[in-house]
Motif scaffolding. Sequence first.
Motif, PDB file in Angstrom:
ATOM      1  N   LYS A 235      -0.075   3.506 -16.829  1.00 27.17           N
ATOM      2  CA  LYS A 235      -0.508   3.629 -15.430  1.00 27.17           C
ATOM      3  C   LYS A 235      -1.176   2.342 -14.961  1.00 27.17           C
ATOM      4  CE  LYS A 235      -1.310   8.634 -15.790  1.00 27.17           C
ATOM      5  NZ  LYS A 235      -2.298   9.718 -15.626  1.00 27.17           N
ATOM      6  N   SER A 236      -1.111   2.130 -13.654  1.00 31.46           N
ATOM      7  CA  SER A 236      -1.739   0.931 -13.075  1.00 31.46           C
ATOM      8  C   SER A 236      -3.246   1.103 -13.083  1.00 31.46           C
ATOM      9  CB  SER A 236      -1.233   0.701 -11.649  1.00 31.46           C
ATOM     10  OG  SER A 236      -1.894  -0.399 -11.067  1.00 31.46           O
ATOM     11  N   VAL A 238      -5.236  -0.593 -11.038  1.00 29.94           N
ATOM     12  CA  VAL A 238      -5.788  -0.873  -9.695  1.00 29.94           C
ATOM     13  C   VAL A 238      -5.088   0.039  -8.698  1.00 29.94           C
ATOM     14  CG1 VAL A 238      -6.215  -2.647  -7.962  1.00 29.94           C
ATOM     15  CG2 VAL A 238      -6.152  -3.267 -10.393  1.00 29.94           C
ATOM     16  N   HIS A 239      -5.854   0.597  -7.797  1.00 29.96           N
ATOM     17  CA  HIS A 239      -5.307   1.489  -6.787  1.00 29.96           C
ATOM     18  C   HIS A 239      -4.504   0.694  -5.756  1.00 29.96           C
ATOM     19  CE1 HIS A 239      -5.254   4.593  -3.614  1.00 29.96           C
ATOM     20  NE2 HIS A 239      -5.315   5.432  -4.661  1.00 29.96           N
ATOM     21  N   SER A 240      -3.567   1.335  -5.084  1.00 23.99           N
ATOM     22  CA  SER A 240      -2.730   0.657  -4.084  1.00 23.99           C
ATOM     23  C   SER A 240      -3.562   0.145  -2.899  1.00 23.99           C
ATOM     24  CB  SER A 240      -1.629   1.608  -3.600  1.00 23.99           C
ATOM     25  OG  SER A 240      -2.202   2.783  -3.033  1.00 23.99           O
ATOM     26  N   GLN A 242      -6.585  -0.975  -3.136  1.00 25.77           N
ATOM     27  CA  GLN A 242      -7.207  -2.218  -3.593  1.00 25.77           C
ATOM     28  C   GLN A 242      -6.190  -3.361  -3.568  1.00 25.77           C
ATOM     29  OE1 GLN A 242      -8.590  -0.687  -7.405  1.00 25.77           O
ATOM     30  NE2 GLN A 242     -10.714  -0.722  -6.674  1.00 25.77           N
TER      31      GLN A 242
END
Length: 1456
Positions: A235-236, A238-240, A242
């Motif tokens: 999973k990434s 950093v949030h989208s 951000q």
Amino acid sequence: MPPIIESHMGMPGGAPGGGTIPLATLIDYIVQRTYHELTVLSELLPRKTDMERKVEIVQFASRTRQLFIRLLALVKWASSATKVDKCSEICNFLEQQSMWFVETADMLAKMARETLVNARLPTFSLPCAIDVLTLGTYPRLPSCIRDKIVPPDAITPAEKRQTLQRLTQVIQYRLVVTDLPAQMRKLKVENGRVKFNVEHEFEVTLTLMGDSPKIPWRLLDINLLVEDPETGDGKSLVHSLQINYIHQLVQSRLMDNERPLHDLYRILHSFCLSLQLEVLHSQTQRLIKDRMGDSIYVEKYDIGKCLSLSYWRDPGRRDKSQESLLFRLSVHVAEDDDGKPLQISHFPSMSAEESSRVGLAIKSNHLSMERLLIQTIEVRALAKLKDLAKDLQKFTEGTCEIRDLPVALHVPLLEPSMDSEKLRVMVDSQRGTLLASVPAAKDLQEVEDLEDALNGDRKTLDRLIRNLRLRLCVMRCEKSAQYLPTTCQKHLPFINLTNHPLEKISKSRLYIRAPKQSAFYLVVELVEGDTTVDYKYYLLDTTLCTADGSEIDISEDPCSKLYLKAGRLIPLDVFSFIHGPFTKIYEEQEQSNTESKRRKRKIMLGELREPPVKKTKGHPYFIPELAYILASCEERIPLVNLGLEFEKNGVVHSGVQADCEGSCFCLSLLGMPEVEGLSQEMCAKVKKLLLSLKVRILSKPMRNWIVEFLFSKPPLESSNRKEQGPVQRVHIMIELNIDNLKKVVKDILDEWAGICHLYNIVHDFAEMYTDPRTELGSTVDVYAYDYRKLSMLYGPNRTSLINIQWKGDAKQFNVSLGTVGSSTTINPHTILLSQYQRELNHSRSLAQICQVLHETWAPMTSINKLNMSLVQAAATNVKQPMQSFTVIPQSTTHVRIAYRNISCIDVHFRSNKIVSVRDGAYSLFDNSKAVDGFSPTSMFKHFLNKYVDDAITGRHTHRMSTTEDDNPPSPMDSIDIFSLSSQPPSTGSPASRQRETGLRFPMTPPSNPHTPASPSAARMSGVTPSPSTALIGTPSPGTLLNVGSPGNPQLHVPSPGSSAFVPAPSPQSLGIHMQSPASGFMGPQGLDVGSPFTSASLAMPSPVQRNWPNSPSVAGPSPASRHTAHSPGNPALHSPQTQVKDGDHSKSTEVLSKHFGNNGDDFQFLLSHTTRMLPQRAWAASIPTLLSHDAFDTLLTPNRPQSMPYAVSLSPLERFLGSVFLRRNLPRLIQSESLTPLRSTDPNIISFKVETLQFHVSFSNNLQSLHMNVQSVPEHRDQWSMEVLNIIQQYFDSKVACPPYKVNALRAFCRILETPIRILKDCVQLMRLELMGPNQSSGMKWSMQWCLTVPPHAAFVAPAGTAAVAKNKQIKMLLMLQFTRVVTPPPTGQDPQSIIVPLLYDISANTIQHMEPVRGQPQTPAFMAISQLLQNFYHPQSAECILFPAVQHIMANLNL
């Protein structure tokens, strides 16, 4: 409350007051709500204070009360709700009508004002219609519609490629003229865009919107490459949102900036470092939570700057002042250069080499705090173990090594040693403490103490390492001894250690019990040096004792002797143990001093390469010296004790020595003692043949003494392949018992005595066996002779086996018999086993035994064919079975054969294949006297003469004299049978009845003394041989060997100690049913050996009280109370002329005393004993009849003659004796069943009559069956046809006088004959049906058989074997019939259904019925069916007997 369901609404439309709900549903909702609130209170109140709970309870009670009050009001109101409902319905109806009027007016107004205004047609567009109809298109559409809807044409692919290529050139130019950061030199330009990649941090894509140099970069995409490999799960991080924010921030920095790409890198790089620190921090938190716990601690965390943590934190650290010495690890951003990755710092600081192993910066390709900690701890642990190795090197001779993973310090405490014996020191990765262990031993207190010292004060380290080294040596000793059957102990409960040598040796010692020895211990002393340990061995003798030192314990408590008393302590020389013959543990290559110096010189000059160090043979765990000493003690101690016991018995031995090739220890005996009962010359011969005698110990599978006799080749060669070599080995296995060595020595000496005794008789036999004149080689074969046992084969096919062995406990030879090869029967001489054993021990002549075995094999095989089964043929005591034939051995050449304890046959085996047979019921001393318990057999001489073969016997045949009678009287024959019909039967012995009635046996006048076989010849000169003595000159088998033989014809009178006086009791009188073990034996001088029984046992009373003389149940002594076993070649002893009259008592006593020696008193007892007197005449059966072996075999072999009316296979002798048995009981049955006897001129015919018939019973021509002749009484001749009389005769011959010759069957037949004539005729019809067999009558469902005796299935009527026909004073008659289901074809492997039916016939009432079962037993279906059938046969007025019609009705109509 829950919402009201629409289905509960009264009227649609939602009019006021229109909503309703059922009262029951409302009440249910209220109850559910109350219950729900109460449940919530029960869950929430325990968490609140007491006051809050009270407030909540009061509020709940108030709410609930108000609710139920309203419900109560509603319920009371509902009683008048019907009127309200009617009014409500009327109001609703009126309101609905009003609403419809209003809606109608509204709709009309809306239609007039809105709908109708727009409902007008426009003017028709005629031009458009004309265009469409004529041209097919509509060209008048406005162009604005086309411009808004139809897109412009796309550019071509070629134009697209040209544009992107031009844009790529512009980007390349811009990159060339722009200053790029050093970290962003990895780029890729294609398709009008450029992609920058910074490994493990980020990836950005840029482009330009034109070719002007002032146009800024346009950011297209950002991709962050920072990952958490442990918990990211792909999973990434950093949030989208951000990402969008960073995108906007970076795009703003790219506008109006002289170095836009440097700002882009600085912003994204700082964000990635912060993200990496955050990942490391989260991993650290998870480590603390999941695994590491208090071992690590986050000292400082500045977001985006620094992460500092400490490790090796031991919460149990004793010295709290060492908190400042904590090991720390710091991950931080480089302050001097923002482009560097995260830096790593250590405290305390590491060397450059150690830091390079861990790394100076974080490797962004794999972010892992756990991995970083592990690498750091490995480096710290390695440095710590190196410092410790320097300190421990001075305590050991070996080299301390640091190896393995995880890293560990290996300290060798012993040389040589295995890895599992080395001290292993590791560093605890979590706490940083030192962990000590020895893989070979766990949970040692010495290791725990050493570990505490390593982590604390190291002043006692030297002493602790010494203790651990000693402990490892003790473990080596225990490991070396664990493969032996012994136990190791550090302490023993000694009570006398004061001033004992055990106190002078080291305290570091081990007690090992000698294997299989309970009183000896091997003491291993550990002598400690600076860095080595030496072993010393002692042998300790102990004794079990009590707490006070007493060795003799009389208490029964096995736990009383729990202490030991130490005895001698003997030091053991290890060198002598392991360097004796065959005892070297390792082969040592000796090297001279010159060769050693030459080798060293070559190595120094380089001419010879030094070989690698040789590895030590064996296993460091294993101490070969200790194991060898223990194993030696296991065998040496018993052998030493055994040698001492041999010395006490005068046996010389050579001491304990190693056997050849060093396989084991042995004790060699050099001289054996003389054997009692043998001459010195014979013992010397055996000693000369003995090559060696050794005693060894066998440990597996059980501990035993193995005694090996090594002899030279024996004088008697056998056919055994194992005995063909030049030497003969004899092995004896004796149980190893250290506590009873006297018995072991005695057993070995007994075996030696047995070998000598057996060799004594074999030595004499070997001379005769090898002599061709004796023909012993063709008589027997030596099967095996191993000095302990002699086995010989004899018989025509050499299938019979005799084994001879000396038994030391009985001091005599033991004989056993068996068979080998394809023998169809057992050894025929098994019956005479005791006689052969006694004769061998008396004569010590193997040649005589072999000759007798050979001569008697054929007749004994014939005797073994006799039927020896049990039958229930007695007349009175039917529960006591009788044995058909009982063989009573008298000697090796004489047996007696008893038939049903009544008849007796004397059989003497003679040479030249001849057997002498006579009636054994006659006394051997006086033919006027019968042996108590036996009765003479009539027609026996005549029966034997049918089997005499003149070609074999030649001149030995004895012709019957005119004075000889073959019909000896029975007690019934000497009584007037006609006078008994009016007298009650008397009881008691025959002698007592003679005194009561005054009757005696008829006496024959004295015959001419000059005629042969004169009974008065005994009065002339004492004991005179019969004329038959001169006729029978066949010698005994023993005369062939010139030794004392029972066949010496010069001996005419038996010894009183001979087997003539051996009481061979009947098996029935002893309660057993097998051959009697009574035995007689032949003496060495032709005279028989004295009987082993006393004279008091000569008359054994029978256990059954019997009421008729000469019947199968006559009360009296045993059948063999007085008889002789004599030589088959001494016919004078069999002559009936050898008599002693009552009047010549004193003279005969004097004559017999002269021949019998001192045993005249015993014979005086015999003369005074009461015997049965016979008339003074020569009875033919008392004279022996000589038969050949073939004739004797024919006489005793079962067969099935065609002339017999039955198909049972019996021997001719059994058929004859069975017929005699029935004939002997017939007169008694005639009297007891009230039949009328008739006088007969022929003594062989018994005649009697009934009301209308008369019967004559006699022997058949072959004397093997009885025949009945039935005739009508003259005055009733017209009532019986010849066919009916033949049926009675046939039934008697085939169903009555047939095997198994039951007296009660004859009794039942006599009762049938005695019935009235009308009943007898029906009985004859039943006999006819049975004689017809399965084909009795057509259409019958069942076949019938008459049961003359009660079968076991009908034992509830009478005991099994009783006569099955009974009458009660001519009133009632009981008979038993067996019905068998007629099945065609018969089932295979299954018997047809059969039932036993007892029928009770009322003679006076002429009725028949099924006999009722015993009370308490259920009525079977067969009983109920037959009873129903018999009810149809009740004819009180009919004169005809209904017995036969009733049976026919049952056979035809019975259904089960």
